[in-house]
Every structure is written in structure tokens, then in C-alpha cells.
Design a protein around this motif. Sequence first.
Motif, PDB file in Angstrom:
ATOM      1  N   SER A 505       0.828  -1.204   0.000  1.00  0.00           N
ATOM      2  CA  SER A 505       0.000   0.000   0.000  1.00  0.00           C
ATOM      3  C   SER A 505       0.860   1.251   0.000  1.00  0.00           C
ATOM      4  O   SER A 505       0.368   2.349  -0.233  1.00  0.00           O
ATOM      5  N   ASN A 506       2.152   1.093   0.266  1.00  0.00           N
ATOM      6  CA  ASN A 506       3.080   2.222   0.268  1.00  0.00           C
ATOM      7  C   ASN A 506       3.864   2.249  -1.037  1.00  0.00           C
ATOM      8  O   ASN A 506       3.992   1.234  -1.724  1.00  0.00           O
ATOM      9  N   SER A 507       4.385   3.406  -1.356  1.00  0.00           N
ATOM     10  CA  SER A 507       5.262   3.527  -2.510  1.00  0.00           C
ATOM     11  C   SER A 507       6.678   3.221  -2.058  1.00  0.00           C
ATOM     12  O   SER A 507       7.278   3.979  -1.296  1.00  0.00           O
ATOM     13  N   LEU A 508       7.202   2.085  -2.493  1.00  0.00           N
ATOM     14  CA  LEU A 508       8.494   1.613  -2.019  1.00  0.00           C
ATOM     15  C   LEU A 508       9.565   1.823  -3.082  1.00  0.00           C
ATOM     16  O   LEU A 508       9.290   1.803  -4.275  1.00  0.00           O
ATOM     17  N   ARG A 509      10.779   1.977  -2.629  1.00  0.00           N
ATOM     18  CA  ARG A 509      11.922   2.128  -3.524  1.00  0.00           C
ATOM     19  C   ARG A 509      12.915   1.022  -3.206  1.00  0.00           C
ATOM     20  O   ARG A 509      13.208   0.745  -2.044  1.00  0.00           O
ATOM     21  N   THR A 510      13.394   0.373  -4.227  1.00  0.00           N
ATOM     22  CA  THR A 510      14.327  -0.733  -4.012  1.00  0.00           C
ATOM     23  C   THR A 510      15.345  -0.791  -5.135  1.00  0.00           C
ATOM     24  O   THR A 510      15.070  -0.387  -6.264  1.00  0.00           O
ATOM     25  N   SER A 511      16.521  -1.300  -4.811  1.00  0.00           N
ATOM     26  CA  SER A 511      17.588  -1.457  -5.789  1.00  0.00           C
ATOM     27  C   SER A 511      17.459  -2.795  -6.501  1.00  0.00           C
ATOM     28  O   SER A 511      16.977  -3.776  -5.939  1.00  0.00           O
ATOM     29  N   LEU A 512      17.932  -2.815  -7.742  1.00  0.00           N
ATOM     30  CA  LEU A 512      17.890  -4.045  -8.525  1.00  0.00           C
ATOM     31  C   LEU A 512      19.161  -4.876  -8.385  1.00  0.00           C
ATOM     32  O   LEU A 512      19.268  -5.942  -8.969  1.00  0.00           O
ATOM     33  N   ALA A 513      20.108  -4.420  -7.610  1.00  0.00           N
ATOM     34  CA  ALA A 513      21.427  -5.062  -7.583  1.00  0.00           C
ATOM     35  C   ALA A 513      21.355  -6.549  -7.277  1.00  0.00           C
ATOM     36  O   ALA A 513      22.039  -7.360  -7.894  1.00  0.00           O
ATOM     37  N   ALA A 514      20.497  -6.960  -6.311  1.00  0.00           N
ATOM     38  CA  ALA A 514      20.467  -8.352  -5.864  1.00  0.00           C
ATOM     39  C   ALA A 514      19.701  -9.275  -6.801  1.00  0.00           C
ATOM     40  O   ALA A 514      19.826 -10.498  -6.696  1.00  0.00           O
ATOM     41  N   ILE A 515      18.934  -8.705  -7.702  1.00  0.00           N
ATOM     42  CA  ILE A 515      18.070  -9.547  -8.524  1.00  0.00           C
ATOM     43  C   ILE A 515      18.867 -10.414  -9.491  1.00  0.00           C
ATOM     44  O   ILE A 515      18.425 -11.485  -9.899  1.00  0.00           O
ATOM     45  N   TRP A 516      20.069  -9.971  -9.846  1.00  0.00           N
ATOM     46  CA  TRP A 516      20.836 -10.692 -10.857  1.00  0.00           C
ATOM     47  C   TRP A 516      21.302 -12.059 -10.371  1.00  0.00           C
ATOM     48  O   TRP A 516      21.701 -12.902 -11.177  1.00  0.00           O
ATOM     49  N   LYS A 517      21.240 -12.314  -9.063  1.00  0.00           N
ATOM     50  CA  LYS A 517      21.608 -13.628  -8.534  1.00  0.00           C
ATOM     51  C   LYS A 517      20.514 -14.669  -8.777  1.00  0.00           C
ATOM     52  O   LYS A 517      20.784 -15.866  -8.753  1.00  0.00           O
ATOM     53  N   MET A 518      19.301 -14.215  -8.981  1.00  0.00           N
ATOM     54  CA  MET A 518      18.149 -15.115  -9.074  1.00  0.00           C
ATOM     55  C   MET A 518      17.942 -15.535 -10.529  1.00  0.00           C
ATOM     56  O   MET A 518      17.007 -15.119 -11.214  1.00  0.00           O
ATOM     57  N   THR A 519      18.827 -16.373 -10.988  1.00  0.00           N
ATOM     58  CA  THR A 519      18.896 -16.689 -12.410  1.00  0.00           C
ATOM     59  C   THR A 519      17.742 -17.561 -12.901  1.00  0.00           C
ATOM     60  O   THR A 519      17.524 -17.674 -14.108  1.00  0.00           O
ATOM     61  N   LYS A 520      16.987 -18.198 -11.987  1.00  0.00           N
ATOM     62  CA  LYS A 520      15.858 -19.040 -12.395  1.00  0.00           C
ATOM     63  C   LYS A 520      14.539 -18.275 -12.415  1.00  0.00           C
ATOM     64  O   LYS A 520      13.490 -18.843 -12.713  1.00  0.00           O
ATOM     65  N   LEU A 521      14.594 -16.975 -12.124  1.00  0.00           N
ATOM     66  CA  LEU A 521      13.384 -16.161 -12.097  1.00  0.00           C
ATOM     67  C   LEU A 521      12.760 -16.110 -13.498  1.00  0.00           C
ATOM     68  O   LEU A 521      13.426 -15.810 -14.484  1.00  0.00           O
ATOM     69  N   ARG A 522      11.453 -16.396 -13.559  1.00  0.00           N
ATOM     70  CA  ARG A 522      10.740 -16.437 -14.827  1.00  0.00           C
ATOM     71  C   ARG A 522       9.656 -15.367 -14.918  1.00  0.00           C
ATOM     72  O   ARG A 522       9.322 -14.909 -16.010  1.00  0.00           O
ATOM     73  N   HIS A 523       9.077 -14.976 -13.765  1.00  0.00           N
ATOM     74  CA  HIS A 523       7.967 -14.022 -13.770  1.00  0.00           C
ATOM     75  C   HIS A 523       8.157 -13.043 -12.616  1.00  0.00           C
ATOM     76  O   HIS A 523       8.231 -13.461 -11.452  1.00  0.00           O
ATOM     77  N   LEU A 524       8.204 -11.762 -12.927  1.00  0.00           N
ATOM     78  CA  LEU A 524       8.414 -10.721 -11.922  1.00  0.00           C
ATOM     79  C   LEU A 524       7.307  -9.689 -12.036  1.00  0.00           C
ATOM     80  O   LEU A 524       7.155  -9.030 -13.070  1.00  0.00           O
ATOM     81  N   ASP A 525       6.493  -9.560 -10.973  1.00  0.00           N
ATOM     82  CA  ASP A 525       5.423  -8.560 -10.901  1.00  0.00           C
ATOM     83  C   ASP A 525       5.677  -7.715  -9.670  1.00  0.00           C
ATOM     84  O   ASP A 525       5.736  -8.244  -8.558  1.00  0.00           O
ATOM     85  N   ILE A 526       5.789  -6.392  -9.841  1.00  0.00           N
ATOM     86  CA  ILE A 526       6.023  -5.517  -8.704  1.00  0.00           C
ATOM     87  C   ILE A 526       5.019  -4.365  -8.746  1.00  0.00           C
ATOM     88  O   ILE A 526       4.852  -3.703  -9.756  1.00  0.00           O
ATOM     89  N   TYR A 527       4.321  -4.179  -7.632  1.00  0.00           N
ATOM     90  CA  TYR A 527       3.272  -3.168  -7.523  1.00  0.00           C
ATOM     91  C   TYR A 527       3.704  -2.102  -6.522  1.00  0.00           C
ATOM     92  O   TYR A 527       4.233  -2.405  -5.452  1.00  0.00           O
ATOM     93  N   ASN A 528       3.462  -0.844  -6.882  1.00  0.00           N
ATOM     94  CA  ASN A 528       3.792   0.273  -6.001  1.00  0.00           C
ATOM     95  C   ASN A 528       5.262   0.288  -5.608  1.00  0.00           C
ATOM     96  O   ASN A 528       5.633   0.687  -4.516  1.00  0.00           O
TER      97      ASN A 528
END
Length: 788
Positions: A505-528
Motif C-alpha cells: 500500500s506504500n510507494s516503495l523504492r528498491t535497488s535491482l542489484a540483488a536480482i541478478w543472482k536469481m537466475t531461475k526467475l521467470r515471472h516478476l510482478d512488482i506493484y507500487n
Amino acid sequence: MNVVETCGKGTLLIPGSSVQRSFSSIDEEVVGFEKDAESIMQKLTRGTKKLDVISIFGMPGIGKTTLARKVYNIPSIVNHFDVKVWCSVSQEYDRRTLLGEILKQTTCKSEIIEADDRPDMLRRSLIGKRYLIVLDDIWDVKAWEDLDLCFPKGENGSRVMVTTRIEQVAKHLQHHSNPYPLRFLTRAESWELLLKKVFREETCPPSLLGATLQVAQHCKGLPLAIVLVAGRIIGEKDREASRLWLEVANDLSSYVLGEQSMKVIQSSYDHLEGHLKSCLLYMALFPEDHEILVSNLLKLWMAEEFVLNVDTENMEEASRICLNDLLNRSLVMVSKRSANGDTKYCILHDVVREFCLRKLTEDKYMQLTVPYNPYQHLCSTESRVCIYIHDDLVKQLDHSGYQLDKIPMLESNEIQCFGECPMSSLEFIAHPRFNTWNRSNPLPLLVKLRLVRVLHFPLAKLPSSWPSAVQSITHLRYLEIYVQEFDFKWISHLLDLQTLVVRSSNSLRTSLAAIWKMTKLRHLDIYNLSLIWDDNDRATFEDSSTTMLENLKTFRAHVIRVADRTPRFWWRFPNIEELRCFHIIDLPSFSLFPSVEVHTRLQSLNLVISPQGFWDSVGWESNFVFPSNLRHLCIGGCFMTEEMVLNIARLKKLESLTLEGGFHWEEIEHHCWDVTNVNFPALKYLALHFMRMEEWKASEESFPVLEKLVIRECHYFKEIPISFADIPTLRHIELFECTDSLVASAVNIKNEIEANTGCDSLRVRKLYGDGILKNKERDATGFLIKRR
């Protein structure tokens, strides 16, 4: 196999008996199939003179055999055909016996005929005759292939009528007529059938009208359920007691699934492959009457490893094949379809769901399954014991101090029944919509269920301690959470994660730096969530070997800033198939796709510029260059120029296009969207939402294969180009909150098509509000209006 019915015209041959009687004496209640029967009769008696196959398909218990028998026994049908045969084929059949029984009814002879002579003798007995052969309850196309050559292909109007619960079988048998899907009964039809079954020729007491209607409504339009409930009530001494009817209404499921109904569903269930049984049982854990979003369901199946023997690249396709198999077998129903005709929501009928829940309960929610494993040999048959996370399990965990070996249902003798697997190998399947998950703090439970693959918390806002609890859940494939704070680094240890959905429900801010480790990720949905491109990201990004998410198929972001990102950012998702970015702000000075051939697999693109970025889009239209294989495109919140329209028209595979806002700003007094000389060769669906244009021009070549036009709240232009009347494929025009002049132009197009072709092929709908409307009426123009 059971063969019944006729020998010649007008008589009924009862198996095991020499007694014959006329069709009119058959005592069988048939309700709600009048229009269906009329349609089937027309297929039997009209149309092509060549041999045709009329296939009726639908779920078990929906009335396929009843409808076929109703038509079969109609006097006009009896008199229309020279020879009529009825055979119940069923799942297990013997070709020799089947041919012999059909031949016996065809020739009215009971002598034994040698097996080798039967096909030729049957064919010769039918030559020159107009015949009707009913093959009831076919399960496999092989049954048809065993008989096809025995049926003469003359031109005297012969017919074969088939009933099947498997849609693909019906389609395979198609000759000239399309397969006929059988619908559920309406509430009124269900009530009528129930009263006829219970009270026969008597009248329902006025005091029971409310209770009987309630019972009928709970049967969900399934004739089999109504018949079984009626049988339950007739068996009671006082069938007119209000108490009895209310009792049945309050606890209907226990009566609906009687022994007969159990066997009907069981026969379909037994015919499924093992992984399809797992998929079906899993769906039963959704709430009753819950419309299941297909895109989520497929991801859940993948996470639970129900998808077998496919490589990682085709998991989504294999999951959809599983769903189609269940749909074809009529065990799962389509609830809603998307604009392009794909299944968007599906649902289980209550009878099927109750059957599945009983199967799970009988097995104490355990299941021996064969897992999907990308690193496992495709022919591996290694098994695992799974237990579904359900209310009873959670209660027992609470009472046993979260000690799994203390739970009665997990005692050693029970485990041995499922392959003698040790306790350490017991794995968990999460409940997709689970009330206990949504309690105030489900985290203590998670610590004990370390082998769980799915966490699905779309509604319960998790406490701030959720990252520490997730540290021990290292086998997660699917994570959907509703949180106050989020950072990718909190979940970067989940190296097997396939699907991530984050809501807040809040507007959040996050870095993408750690996402590159998750090499099996197939679907990414991010809200707010607003993605931050910081120095760490840039440093990591320089090393291309660690910044590629090659498995990512879908990327959805609610708020995204792209101005300070390198043009090569999207190159890090080389196999992406769907990209949705809502509220794009701080537009860059370059194209999002500097090399359109990089994303050759991108099929669906949705880009909406935020209101604060709208004016920044002036002059950015030249950067709207799209990957060439797009099939679905939505563009919103930006100026729509001639150059952008031409770029869209270059997409030769584009099937659906949605435009939201645009075209007009204060400096231009009059804007005309002129596509007279522009061609969209494959476009089937066109939607215009809130478009700020005063005029629209098009030719019949602009949209040559368009099937559906949707216009929502476009108050500036007054009419749809009359050239739309010359589009032969156009079937639907939907108008949401539109002006009277637009409505009138749609009606003119409809009238023009009827005048030119003599066919009422175009459906025009005018809707108010959100389109979920209750009352229907027709206005002065004669087309359907829906109002809330």
C-alpha cells in the motif's frame, strides 16, 4: 459396453429381453434441452447430404446422453431414418463385440457372425440406406477409427451422433458440423427438473417453494446432481417436510456425491495421467466457486513441480497443455476468456471439486508424485511423498508444538503406504488460497515447513519480521506477498525462485542489484515499487556474465524510472515474452528497444506513461520502435503521431492493439486519425480508450481481418468510419460510456452489413459503468443495452 435401442423404425429393444415397446412409453424426464434438441435435430435432418458426425461434449453428468436420447426418440427423427442404432461405447470396449452388436441392430438378426466378416457385412447392410448411429460415451478416437470404414459415405443424409466428455475427441471426429458443447441448466430449469423428479404429476406444496428453489440453486445446473438429490428426497418417508428440504439445502454436497456420481467422476479421474491428477486435486483447494486466474494457476503448478518431462524453456507451454487437457475432458470449466479468446479464468464445478476434496481426504492429503527436475534425466521415475497444507494439518501442528513427527496422520505406517519414504523426504504443497495463511502472523508455521515451494499471501500484510522467517524457506519457487517494506536483497538467497509478486500500500523504492543472482526467475510482478538504479547496480551491470536473466519471461512494474538507465538495460532479459510498465516517469532520450531484433520472443508489450511524464513524451514518439514479433500491444499516456502509427503498422504479426489517451493537445485545434492508407494486416482486436481525437478516417483495407472493436469514453469524435461495414470478419462492437452519435454510427454499420449480406452477423453492445450489468433491454435502435 451396453447396446440398447432400436431395430428398424419405431421399436425399442430391451437388452436381455424379447419385449418391444414404442418410444412414446419411455419414462424419462427431460428439462431444459428444448433449444439444444432443436439444434441437434436440424443437424440431423438438414445441411449436407454427405455423411456427417454430430458430436455433443461436456462434463460428466451434464446431460449429454439424455439430450441424445431425447432427440433419438423424437417421432420425426424415427421416421426420417431407415436404420437407427444406439450403442454405449464407454471407456473400455472390444471392437469385435461393438461391431457385432451394431450389426445385430442393423440387420435385426441375432445369429452369431464371425468376427472377420463383421466389418464388411455391416458396411453392406448400410449401403443405400439413410442411417443414424449413436455412439454414446466415446473416450478415444480409436473407437471411431475402428468403425469409420464400416459406414458408407453415400449422399443420402446419413448421420452418426456421438457423445463424449473429451472436447478433443469431438473435434477430431468433426466432418461438416461443429462439435456441440452442452451448457448447464438455468436455475429455473433446475427447479423444474427437481420438481418433476420428486413430485411427478403432483403439484409442489406452496410451503416448499422457497426450500425447493434453494435446493435446485445449490445443484449448480448439473442434471446429474439434481437427479441424485431427487432420489435422496424420494427415499424419505415425508418428502413434503420443510425440515427435510432445508436439511438437504444446508448440506447438499453430501447428497450430491452419492455412489453413482462418485463413479461418474471417478471414471474420468482414473483416465488421467498422474501429473494431471495432481493438477486437478490442487485446484480443489481453491474456495468453492472461486474463479481461478489461469496465468497464476500455471505458475503455481510449475512451482509445485507438477509439470513433467519438459525443459525449462517450455514449462509455461507444458502447463497450459495440462490445463487444456483438463478442459478438454470437461473436468475444468472456462469461466472467462480474454479479448483474444484465450482462457483467462477457469473454475471447478462443485461436484468435481467435492470429488477431489474427498480423494484428498481419503489419502489424508498425501500424494505420491513424480516431480519435474531440470537437472534430472527426462525418463527418471523417482518419486516423492507430498502432503497438502490444509486446516487440519495446521491445527495438528499447533497442538504438537510444530513437531512433524508428532502428527497422527504422519505416523510411520502411513508414510510406508506412500512408497516407504523416510520423514526427511516428506515435502509440502502449499494451499493456493488458504485462510490460515492469512491469519495475523503465519510466520511461526513457515519455520517448520522448510520444504514448502509456494507462499501465497496476497491479502495478509506480513509483519516486518517476514525477511528473517523466509531465510529458512530455501526451496521456494513461488512467492506472492503484501508488505510494507521490500528489498531484493532480502530474498536473493532464493535461488530456485521462479515467480515473484510483491504488493504494497506504500510507494516503495528498491535497488535491482540483488536480482541478478536469481537466475531461475521467470515471472516478476512488482506493484507500487519504484526501482532505483544506484552505483551498485551500475558496477554489477558492467559484468554481462552476472547480469543476464535468461529465464525471465514476464516483467511487470507499476512505477519505473528509466531516464538514467543505459539503453542496454532491457538486453539483460533476452528471452522476455511479456513486458508491462505502468506509470513510466523520467523518460529517456533514447528508445527502450535500440535494437528491435534483440527481443525476438517479445509478444506482449504494455507501456503507459504517467500523467507527470505525459508532456515529456512530446517529441519522444520517434523512439517508439518495437520488436517485430509483437502480437499484443498497448500504448497509453503519450502523444500519438503519424510516425508512431506507421511504426505500429509495421508489426505484421500484431493481433490486438489498445490505445489509451493521446492524439490531441492544446496547440492543435482539430486532430484527425487518418489510417486510410495504413494497413494492419493481422489485427483482430482494436480498443480505443479515452482518445482525444475529433475525427477518424479509415478504409476497408485498414483493418482487413478485424473481429472486435471496443471504444471506451471517447467523447471527442462522433462516428466510426462507415468503411467498417465492409470488413467481412467484424463480429463485435462494444461501446462503454460513449456519445449517442457514436452509438448511432455503430447501428448504421450493423444495418449496412445486414442490408448488404442479409446476415445479422454483427453484435453491437452499449454498456454503462464497468460492464458488469444486471438488467437487459433493447432500445429504440434495436440493439442490446445493458444497465446496472
